[in-house]
Design a protein around this motif. Sequence first.
Motif, short mmCIF file in Angstrom:
data_model
loop_
_atom_site.label_atom_id
_atom_site.label_comp_id
_atom_site.label_asym_id
_atom_site.label_seq_id
_atom_site.Cartn_x
_atom_site.Cartn_y
_atom_site.Cartn_z
N ARG A 6 -6.17 -2.24 -0.62
CA ARG A 6 -4.97 -2.68 -0.49
C ARG A 6 -4.47 -3.08 0.83
O ARG A 6 -3.95 -3.72 1.40
CB ARG A 6 -4.00 -1.75 -1.18
CG ARG A 6 -4.04 -1.74 -2.60
CD ARG A 6 -3.50 -3.14 -3.23
NE ARG A 6 -3.43 -3.42 -4.49
CZ ARG A 6 -2.43 -3.04 -5.42
NH1 ARG A 6 -1.27 -2.46 -4.75
NH2 ARG A 6 -2.62 -3.40 -6.53
N ASP B 198 -6.05 3.18 0.36
CA ASP B 198 -6.79 2.32 -0.44
C ASP B 198 -7.21 1.19 0.38
O ASP B 198 -6.44 0.46 0.91
CB ASP B 198 -5.81 1.92 -1.57
CG ASP B 198 -6.55 0.81 -2.47
OD1 ASP B 198 -7.42 0.10 -2.15
OD2 ASP B 198 -6.36 1.01 -3.83
N GLU C 169 2.00 11.88 0.21
CA GLU C 169 3.51 11.72 0.09
C GLU C 169 4.24 12.98 -0.60
O GLU C 169 3.61 13.41 -1.65
CB GLU C 169 3.94 10.49 -0.53
CG GLU C 169 3.60 9.13 0.53
CD GLU C 169 4.26 7.90 -0.06
OE1 GLU C 169 4.66 7.36 0.80
OE2 GLU C 169 4.25 7.76 -1.18
N GLU D 199 10.59 7.91 -4.33
CA GLU D 199 11.47 6.87 -3.56
C GLU D 199 12.83 7.45 -3.77
O GLU D 199 13.80 7.37 -2.74
CB GLU D 199 11.08 5.24 -4.26
CG GLU D 199 12.21 4.42 -3.84
CD GLU D 199 11.86 3.97 -2.59
OE1 GLU D 199 12.27 2.63 -2.05
OE2 GLU D 199 11.01 4.42 -1.64
N ASN E 175 7.05 -2.74 -6.00
CA ASN E 175 6.55 -1.65 -5.93
C ASN E 175 5.97 -1.10 -7.19
O ASN E 175 5.25 -0.52 -7.37
CB ASN E 175 7.54 -0.73 -5.22
CG ASN E 175 7.73 -1.16 -3.68
OD1 ASN E 175 6.92 -1.82 -3.00
ND2 ASN E 175 8.61 -0.46 -3.20
N PHE F 80 0.98 -1.31 -0.09
CA PHE F 80 0.16 0.23 0.15
C PHE F 80 0.88 1.25 -0.13
O PHE F 80 2.17 1.26 0.29
CB PHE F 80 -0.98 0.14 1.01
CG PHE F 80 -0.17 0.20 2.39
CD1 PHE F 80 0.10 1.27 3.18
CD2 PHE F 80 0.16 -0.96 3.25
CE1 PHE F 80 0.65 1.54 4.42
CE2 PHE F 80 0.87 -0.80 4.38
CZ PHE F 80 1.15 0.47 4.94
N SER F 81 0.43 2.29 -0.32
CA SER F 81 0.84 3.58 -0.43
C SER F 81 0.23 4.66 0.66
O SER F 81 -0.93 4.32 1.10
CB SER F 81 0.81 4.34 -1.70
OG SER F 81 1.57 3.63 -2.57
N TRP F 82 1.12 5.41 0.99
CA TRP F 82 0.58 6.42 2.27
C TRP F 82 -0.02 7.73 1.17
O TRP F 82 0.78 8.17 0.28
CB TRP F 82 1.77 7.00 2.83
CG TRP F 82 2.16 6.10 4.11
CD1 TRP F 82 2.86 5.04 4.03
CD2 TRP F 82 1.78 6.25 5.39
NE1 TRP F 82 3.20 4.51 5.24
CE2 TRP F 82 2.36 5.18 6.18
CE3 TRP F 82 1.26 6.95 6.14
CZ2 TRP F 82 2.34 5.02 7.54
CZ3 TRP F 82 1.10 7.17 7.64
CH2 TRP F 82 1.58 5.75 8.09
N ASN G 158 2.70 -2.98 -7.55
CA ASN G 158 1.57 -2.85 -6.46
C ASN G 158 1.37 -1.26 -6.37
O ASN G 158 0.26 -0.87 -6.12
CB ASN G 158 2.03 -3.19 -5.14
CG ASN G 158 2.30 -4.82 -4.93
OD1 ASN G 158 1.49 -5.61 -6.04
ND2 ASN G 158 2.86 -5.27 -4.09
N ARG G 159 2.17 -0.41 -6.84
CA ARG G 159 2.37 1.03 -6.36
C ARG G 159 2.45 1.75 -7.84
O ARG G 159 2.30 2.99 -7.69
CB ARG G 159 3.08 1.46 -5.49
CG ARG G 159 2.95 0.45 -4.02
CD ARG G 159 3.39 1.34 -2.86
NE ARG G 159 4.67 1.47 -2.81
CZ ARG G 159 5.27 2.20 -1.69
NH1 ARG G 159 4.69 2.55 -0.52
NH2 ARG G 159 6.59 2.03 -1.67
N GLN H 265 -3.13 -6.26 2.69
CA GLN H 265 -1.99 -6.22 3.71
C GLN H 265 -2.38 -6.74 5.01
O GLN H 265 -1.44 -7.51 5.65
CB GLN H 265 -1.56 -4.82 3.92
CG GLN H 265 -0.41 -4.47 4.81
CD GLN H 265 1.03 -4.88 4.33
OE1 GLN H 265 1.59 -4.29 3.59
NE2 GLN H 265 1.31 -6.13 4.71
N GLU I 103 5.14 2.21 -9.45
CA GLU I 103 6.37 3.00 -9.47
C GLU I 103 7.12 2.60 -10.34
O GLU I 103 7.50 1.27 -10.64
CB GLU I 103 6.84 3.12 -7.93
CG GLU I 103 5.98 3.67 -6.96
CD GLU I 103 6.59 3.69 -5.70
OE1 GLU I 103 7.58 3.03 -5.38
OE2 GLU I 103 5.79 4.10 -4.63
#
Length: 437
Positions: free
Chosen positions: A335, A332, A154, A158, A183, A149-151, A186-187, A339, A189
Amino acid sequence: MLRLGTGIGWRPEIADAVEAMPGVDWVEVVAENVCPGHLPQSLLRLRERGVTVVPHGVSLGLGGAERPDPGRLAALAERVTALGAPLVTEHIAFVRAGGALTASPPLEAGHLLPVPRTRDALDVLCENVRVAQDALPVPLALENIAALFSWPGEELTEEQFLSELVERTGVRLLVDVANLHTNHVNRGEDPAAALAGLPVEAIAYVHVAGGFERDGVWHDSHAHPVPRPVLDILTGLASRVAPPGVLLERDDNFPEPAELERELGTVRAAVAAGAARRAAEQGGTGGAATAGDPAVAAPAPAGAGVRQRLGVAQAAVLSSLVAGTPVPEGFDRARMGVQARALAAKRADVVAKVAPELPVILGDGYRQAFLEYARSLPMSGGYRRDALDFAGHLLKLGRPQDPGTRRELREWWLHRAGPAPRPRGLAARARVLLRGA
């Protein structure tokens, strides 16, 4: 700069295979899994042969809001000394939250969780890293972690986060290319962008590992062969810099030794492909880019209230993952659910390893019973404590329903929960009665 070469993660299950494997220049061992006064004979034999052993910590939680625990730092330093290690590694992650800083119950994740890429979190991380560096006898390198998951909100990418961390602390980087792939899936990136922005002079070594994708989510399992996309990221990194060391991680579902050797061969080939590309781009010089010592900027301490703000945010996130409280705004929810289930599943797996009697006593009902327990009751003191708490929880509910199984579980719990182990079995009970006569 320490040149490590090609290595593999040392695990007890593959200790014999690692000792016999040709071309292993160094090994990495999970720091918390070794006792300084009773090192495994396999590790001692490897050291006698000149194989470097690097301890890899998983429990410091340097990305957490609290200052690093002096006891944990001392224990890690003790392992460094016992292993004769030239460096030590940990993670950019938080693993616990709550407690006195936030006036809330302390919570343990039992897993590495991502820190928000914000100025607050970076200030705290830098200060914690400097505390750790002062307490450790060798250089420290930190690993980028995989995340589900992401915050929200931000402020840094990275590569920006890592670059400023290195600039402010001089810490080295353990670049996990498998985590960059995780990542990416999932995110969203871009691993190429992350690599392009990294301070390559700070790289201590590189991790490579396998995983699997399920329902659009990549799980960094360390229990599957290294996939082609991860090898391609490794080649991309090696086309920019000659990594001082590359290590294959495997934590479960161990293949035959010959298969492990083949995997090491594919890792070497990926690095060689990158080196060839680098040589071609540099007009045949082949290795002008190498990792060196990063420059260190003047330290900037975290401002007043920064730790508390971060602590409140991390406690809310962790509580939603392990204690069933609502997911904080902006995350999310799907997600976070993935987790939470992954954390519970890992708890079930690790408890089954540290207390193997529980799956035997409970049979096929062990896993479902544990997942129900973990849904709202967080871990409070490590996995062995978790095993006791789980058994006590079942007994309070009058479970299992079968009286004989419940009696066996109660005996197991009493044997381990008291200040001293209780004698077990009919013969042991008979000895107690005889002594009392």
